[in-house]
Design a protein around this motif. Sequence first.
Motif, PDB file in Angstrom:
ATOM      1  N   ARG A 136      -7.516  11.805   4.889  1.00 45.07           N
ATOM      2  CA  ARG A 136      -6.678  10.324   4.878  1.00 45.07           C
ATOM      3  C   ARG A 136      -6.881   9.783   3.564  1.00 45.07           C
ATOM      4  N   ARG A 150      -3.266   8.363   7.591  1.00 44.74           N
ATOM      5  CA  ARG A 150      -4.081   9.362   8.312  1.00 44.74           C
ATOM      6  C   ARG A 150      -3.434  10.614   8.375  1.00 44.74           C
ATOM      7  N   MET A 151      -4.265  11.631   8.688  1.00 46.01           N
ATOM      8  CA  MET A 151      -3.698  12.914   9.097  1.00 46.01           C
ATOM      9  C   MET A 151      -2.775  13.701   8.185  1.00 46.01           C
TER      10      MET A 151
HETATM   11  N1  LIG Z   1      -0.421   8.788   9.706  1.00 47.50           N
HETATM   12  C1  LIG Z   1      -0.323   7.569   9.713  1.00 47.50           C
HETATM   13  N2  LIG Z   1      -1.117   6.825   8.870  1.00 47.50           N
HETATM   14  C2  LIG Z   1      -1.196   5.578   9.097  1.00 47.50           C
HETATM   15  C3  LIG Z   1      -0.273   4.780  10.117  1.00 47.50           C
HETATM   16  C4  LIG Z   1       0.423   5.624  10.932  1.00 47.50           C
HETATM   17  O1  LIG Z   1       1.383   5.270  11.597  1.00 47.50           O
HETATM   18  N3  LIG Z   1       0.327   6.910  10.710  1.00 47.50           N
HETATM   19  N4  LIG Z   1      -0.219   3.648  10.018  1.00 47.50           N
HETATM   20  C5  LIG Z   1      -0.826   2.743   8.909  1.00 47.50           C
HETATM   21  C6  LIG Z   1      -1.017   1.492   9.307  1.00 47.50           C
HETATM   22  S1  LIG Z   1       0.261   0.384   9.270  1.00 47.50           S
HETATM   23  C7  LIG Z   1      -2.316   0.880   9.244  1.00 47.50           C
HETATM   24  S2  LIG Z   1      -2.653  -0.735   9.354  1.00 47.50           S
HETATM   25  C8  LIG Z   1      -3.592   1.790   9.103  1.00 47.50           C
HETATM   26  C9  LIG Z   1      -4.416   1.615  10.223  1.00 47.50           C
HETATM   27  O2  LIG Z   1      -3.770   1.444  11.370  1.00 47.50           O
HETATM   28  P1  LIG Z   1      -4.146   2.449  12.641  1.00 47.50           P
HETATM   29  O3  LIG Z   1      -5.375   3.043  12.693  1.00 47.50           O
HETATM   30  O4  LIG Z   1      -3.877   1.454  13.950  1.00 47.50           O
HETATM   31  O5  LIG Z   1      -2.813   3.391  12.648  1.00 47.50           O
HETATM   32  O6  LIG Z   1      -3.133   3.144   9.147  1.00 47.50           O
HETATM   33  C10 LIG Z   1      -1.994   3.477   8.174  1.00 47.50           C
HETATM   34  N5  LIG Z   1      -1.905   4.773   8.397  1.00 47.50           N
END
Ligand SMILES: Nc1nc2c(c(=O)[nH]1)N[C@H]1C(S)=C(S)[C@@H](COP(=O)(O)O)O[C@H]1N2
Length: 170
Positions: A136, A150-151
Amino acid sequence: MVSDVKAALLAAALVLAAGPALAQSVRVTGPSGQVVSLSAEALAAMPRATVALTAHGERHVYEGPLLIDVLARAGAPTGAAIRGAEMADVVLVTASDGYRVALSLAEADSMTRSDKIILADRVDGHAIDARDGPLRLVVEGDLRPARSARMVVSVTVVRAGDWGKAPAGR
Ligand SMILES: Nc1nc2c(c(=O)[nH]1)N[C@H]1C(S)=C(S)[C@@H](COP(=O)(O)O)O[C@H]1N2
Ligand SMILES: [Mo]
């Protein structure tokens, strides 16, 4: 004998279930197109930094190598070598769900900014689960976690310096 087979099948099932989290490597492309794949072990062996991230009202402490150190493995310049055309280098971070985040190479460098940007592989002292990880991006100083991809599966340096330049002679 039968229980041995059962145990082996169970072990195999557990490995398959945990597969992506165990096997995750990151594909890194530098500004000259040099590509390296860094395994989880290679990332774990790099110098580590920690950054706290608050998302959904919860604060967690993430840990991993600095993004600039990861990029340097694919030939990206660092420190004072980020100058001239390299000041327009863009870092594209891509996640397995297609989510993408752009940063500038300079902002990832610790000689330019004191806020750290890390490619985290651990949170609160353990591996990051499959929903958020195993890798991350965590950007210190950001007020919302939207850039915290993430991922993460790949990071790529794109030389944006030539975009929209006036043709020679004008
Ligand atoms: N791979 C990935 N990472 C992401 C996102 C996503 O849609 N996909 N959303 C982002 C957003 S807008 C936010 S606010 C944060 C945490 O959101 P989530 O845990 O609800 O996805 O992750 C971020 N990272
Ligand atoms: Mo968000």
